[in-house]
Design an enzyme around this catalytic site. Structure first.
Site, short mmCIF file in Angstrom:
data_model
loop_
_atom_site.label_atom_id
_atom_site.label_comp_id
_atom_site.label_asym_id
_atom_site.label_seq_id
_atom_site.Cartn_x
_atom_site.Cartn_y
_atom_site.Cartn_z
N HIS A 240 35.11 40.06 38.45
CA HIS A 240 34.03 40.43 37.53
C HIS A 240 33.75 41.94 37.63
O HIS A 240 33.54 42.60 36.63
CB HIS A 240 32.72 39.73 37.93
CG HIS A 240 32.73 38.25 37.76
ND1 HIS A 240 32.64 37.39 38.82
CD2 HIS A 240 32.78 37.48 36.65
CE1 HIS A 240 32.65 36.15 38.37
NE2 HIS A 240 32.74 36.17 37.07
N GLY B 256 38.43 38.58 31.32
CA GLY B 256 39.53 38.62 32.28
C GLY B 256 40.72 37.78 31.80
O GLY B 256 40.54 36.76 31.14
N GLU B 257 41.91 38.23 32.18
CA GLU B 257 43.13 37.50 31.78
C GLU B 257 43.37 36.25 32.62
O GLU B 257 44.27 35.49 32.34
CB GLU B 257 44.34 38.44 31.85
CG GLU B 257 44.34 39.45 30.72
CD GLU B 257 45.57 40.32 30.68
OE1 GLU B 257 46.21 40.50 31.75
OE2 GLU B 257 45.89 40.83 29.59
N ASP C 223 41.38 33.75 32.67
CA ASP C 223 41.08 32.74 31.65
C ASP C 223 41.76 33.19 30.35
O ASP C 223 41.09 33.57 29.38
CB ASP C 223 39.56 32.63 31.47
CG ASP C 223 38.90 32.16 32.76
OD1 ASP C 223 39.24 31.07 33.23
OD2 ASP C 223 38.09 32.91 33.32
N SER D 113 38.21 33.80 41.69
CA SER D 113 37.44 32.88 40.86
C SER D 113 36.20 32.47 41.64
O SER D 113 36.28 32.29 42.87
CB SER D 113 38.29 31.64 40.55
OG SER D 113 37.46 30.59 40.10
O1 PAF Z 1 34.43 33.17 31.74
C1 PAF Z 1 33.26 32.81 31.95
O2 PAF Z 1 32.66 33.10 32.98
C2 PAF Z 1 32.54 31.99 30.87
O3 PAF Z 1 33.41 31.12 30.24
C3 PAF Z 1 31.79 32.87 29.85
C4 PAF Z 1 32.74 33.75 29.04
C5 PAF Z 1 30.78 33.74 30.57
C6 PAF Z 1 31.04 31.97 28.86
O4 PAF Z 1 30.10 31.15 29.49
#
Ligand code: PAF
Length: 251
Positions: A35, A145-146, A148, A183
């Site tokens: 993040h 992020g890639e 997801d 994660s």
């Molecule tokens: O990737 C995440 O943390 C979530 O799917 C998001 C984009 C914040 C939506 O709730």
């Protein structure tokens, strides 16, 4: 750093920066280095940076997973303060879903593949909340992020399909030293599971076939949802105990 509690308050406050560039990073909290890399990019590229923290219930297909999702608000806020983020948006379900989820954003093709084939309604929940957040924050750029990767593609597709005025910025996966993709759910792995977890990345990056990677994961105690190669990327999702891990590598 200013906290924004409701969509109305966020819209009113952020409207003041209409002439400036706004970078937005939506999160569900329990912030980690992955993040932080998105937020740092937002801080570099924009005049104002906004982060949202909201554990979005509509994207959880499994109530147990929602209940166990790590919440570390005090620690998250301290990290964001240190980074010098301008605004943190902290909505509640009641304020973000005045319609109680009667209105939904649904994609009917790519969202049915990979994770979508195993997590009923997941991407409808993600797209709906991201649409709401983008409409409230009205950012110039939004950071995803890639890890997801499917989510990133679907969000990008949604902004194009609905002519939304925002640039979706993809950010590379941040990995632990042993290769495990960062994660928030990794916090729920037992010590022993944590040791085994990097095998997912190791096997996805190997030159074994998808079927052999699946077999090898199963042999090592993973419960595999899928290992699939699509458009030059290999995707994998598998459970270790109760924790679902996902990853992908370019091939
Ligand atoms: O990737 C995440 O943390 C979530 O799917 C998001 C984009 C914040 C939506 O709730």
């Amino acid at each position: 750093m200013k906290l924004l509690k409701t969509p109305q308050e966020a819209k009113k406050e952020l409207m003041k920066f209409k002439e400036k560039s706004i970078g937005f990073t939506p999160t569900m909290g329990a912030l980690h280095a992955g993040h932080l890399s998105l937020i740092e990019k937002s801080l570099e590229e924009n005049d104002i940076s906004v982060v949202s923290i909201f554990v979005n219930p509509t994207q959880f297909d499994n109530p147990e997973d929602l209940k166990k999702y790590p919440v570390l608000l005090e620690k998250d806020l301290a990290l964001l303060e240190e980074l010098k983020v301008d605004f943190v948006f902290l909505p509640t379900y009641e304020t973000l879903y005045p319609d109680n989820y009667a209105y939904q954003v649904q994609e009917n093709e790519f969202s049915k593949k990979l994770c979508g084939a195993f997590r009923e309604g997941h991407f409808t929940g993600v797209l709906t909340v991201v649409m709401k957040l983008l409409n409230i924050v009205a950012p110039t750029r939004a950071y995803f992020g890639e890890k997801d990767y499917q989510q990133l593609q679907l969000v990008k597709g949604m902004t194009e399909a609905f002519f939304m005025d925002v640039e979706i910025v993809p950010c590379p996966i941040v990995r632990e030293k042993d290769g495990l993709a960062m994660s928030s759910r990794n916090l729920r792995l037992s010590k022993e599971e944590r040791k085994r977890a990097p095998l997912l990345y190791k096997l996805l990056s190997s030159n074994k076939s998808d079927a052999d990677v699946k077999l090898e994961l199963k042999k090592n105690g993973f419960k595999v949802d899928y290992v699939e190669t699509l458009n030059g990327r290999r995707f994998g999702a598998a459970y270790l105990g109760k924790v679902r891990l996902i990853d992908n590598v370019e091939i």
